[in-house]
Design a protein around this motif. Structure first.
Motif, short mmCIF file in Angstrom:
data_model
loop_
_atom_site.label_atom_id
_atom_site.label_comp_id
_atom_site.label_asym_id
_atom_site.label_seq_id
_atom_site.Cartn_x
_atom_site.Cartn_y
_atom_site.Cartn_z
N GLU A 179 0.92 -1.17 0.11
CA GLU A 179 0.00 0.10 -0.11
C GLU A 179 0.79 1.41 -0.21
OE1 GLU A 179 -2.05 0.92 3.72
OE2 GLU A 179 -0.56 -0.70 4.44
N SER A 180 0.19 2.28 -0.24
CA SER A 180 1.12 3.75 -0.39
C SER A 180 1.71 3.98 1.18
CB SER A 180 0.21 4.61 -0.71
OG SER A 180 -0.61 5.22 0.39
N SER A 183 -0.51 5.66 3.50
CA SER A 183 -1.80 4.95 3.92
C SER A 183 -1.05 4.09 5.04
CB SER A 183 -2.35 4.19 2.89
OG SER A 183 -3.23 3.19 3.42
N TYR A 184 0.17 3.70 4.93
CA TYR A 184 0.77 2.77 5.94
C TYR A 184 1.15 3.60 7.00
CZ TYR A 184 4.30 -0.42 8.13
OH TYR A 184 5.04 -1.27 8.75
#
Length: 430
Positions: A179-180, A183-184
């Motif tokens: 994930e980006s 986002s993480y």
């Protein structure tokens, strides 16, 4: 280092290092931590596979460490050596520090500038993006030997990791479909991460490196444990950097529970104002402790933040420290279940005045392996590792603040530690 089932002082607990299928989490659930998460070789091997080599973004460098084309830095993802390199087109690449031929660790210098990487064993060469570009005697000699005709360089480059950068900080992952990074990291963590890294160019001030004789997870626990900070560190409580009664927070991300920010707002007073009842609870408080040079604790309010101190844990291998005006990142390198290496990078900003640089360096004595704060943490974690490794007991208790999991509204809490282990159990299959 001793193995985790070595007899020391007449006791041993082989069960702490048994087969991984035999491990069962205690009945107390998240209010107890079994000793084997710190001591087992089998658990450690699964952590490397599922956490460091799994679906995580791992810190590997600051962009300021590789500012120019050809610049590189040796780094680590978990215990795995990698190289961080800036290619001629300005892009940053991360690849395993392992020759595709016979496995030699080809990059031996901590940092430098290269046009290519050449393995010292058989001189296979790679470009700054990790692509195989040359093999000596690839077609043999006098039409004898060499590689088969179907051998293609493009199929035998170095193992490349996914790379993500945010405001000068470089992360890498073995998972190519991660994930980006935003986002993480989650909005809760980015709020204070972007205070330290607002997009300004960084200025590297220096490095430390030390080994701690403890499990790597203990460092995460330590910085998700504001309770210890009010009790262990005389410097923190006497000078009001983090003391019971201050405006403080222990924030855990709400998505995973693995990242955290311990934060505090220091009063304008140089010395903490602590009532007599709190002093009785804090044996580390010393009324007679003073500074010979009061510049040491000057706080220049340069940040858009309500906090004077933030310590961020970013799972699984990064700590971002902002202790008033001293700034740094700490890179955790696990070294088996009973040891870890800590790589420290201290920095400021490119537009700092020379007075500010001197101030950051002066205040930086709080940190580092022998800093006024770091030394106490290192010793305490060593004592914990010795206890869990040598004793015949089998668990530790984490019951402060009851059943709360995640963000805490007070300093006398272990809610953030429980949040970390909730996610850990899911990933590890315990």
């Amino acid at each position: 280092m001793y193995s985790s089932d070595t007899i020391i002082g007449g006791v041993t607990s082989p069960v702490k290092n048994g087969p991984i299928d035999s491990f069962v989490w205690p009945d107390e659930g998240l209010q107890a931590i079994p000793d084997w998460v710190y001591t087992s070789d089998a658990v450690y091997a699964r952590e490397v596979e599922r956490i460091f080599h799994g679906r995580t973004w791992n810190f590997v460098a600051l962009e300021a460490e590789v500012p120019n084309p050809g610049d590189y830095k040796r780094s680590y993802v978990g215990p795995t050596p990698v190289v961080v390199a800036r290619a001629d087109d300005g892009t940053i690449h991360v690849f395993e520090n392992r020759c595709a031929h016979r496995g030699a660790e080809f990059c031996r210098n901590s940092r430098g500038n290269n046009k290519e990487f050449v393995c010292p064993y058989h001189q296979w060469s790679y470009d700054l993006k990790g692509n195989l570009q040359g093999i000596p005697f690839k077609r043999g000699v006098n039409k004898l030997g060499g590689m088969p005709k179907d051998f293609r360089n493009e199929n035998h480059g170095l193992r490349k990791l996914a790379v993500a950068c945010r405001n000068g900080v470089v992360f890498a992952s073995f998972a190519q479909d991660m994930e980006s990074l935003a986002s993480y990291l989650t909005p809760e963590i980015l709020k204070d991460f972007d205070v330290v890294f607002p997009g300004k160019k960084l200025r590297i001030l220096g490095f430390y490196k030390n080994e701690l004789p403890c499990n790597w997870k203990m460092y995460h626990e330590n910085l998700k444990d504001p309770y210890h900070a009010t009790l262990l560190h005389s410097f923190l409580v006497v000078f009001g950097l983090l003391v019971a009664g201050n405006r403080s927070a222990m924030v855990a991300d709400s998505k995973y529970g693995i990242h955290g920010t311990m934060a505090s707002a220091k009063s304008d007073s140089l010395y903490a104002t602590v009532d007599e009842d709190k002093k009785k609870e804090m044996r580390s408080f010393h009324d007679g402790m003073t500074l010979s040079d009061e510049r040491f604790l000057e706080f220049v309010k340069e940040f858009d933040s309500e906090w004077s101190v933030t310590m961020q844990t970013i799972w699984p291998n990064l700590i971002v420290q902002r202790e008033m005006n001293t700034l740094g990142v700490r890179h955790i390198v696990p070294n088996g279940p009973n040891s870890m290496i800590m790589l420290w990078t201290m920095f400021g900003y490119e537009d700092d005045t020379e007075d500010m640089v001197r101030h950051r360096l002066r205040q930086g004595n709080l940190m580092g392996p022998s800093g006024f704060l770091g030394l106490e943490d290192n010793e305490a974690m060593k004592f914990v590792q010795e206890g869990v490794r040598r004793s015949v007991s089998d668990r530790s208790i984490v019951r402060l603040d009851g059943d709360k999991i995640g963000t805490a509204d007070n300093l006398i809490s272990e809610a953030a530690i429980r949040a970390m282990y909730k996610h850990y159990r899911e990933v590890m299959g315990f």
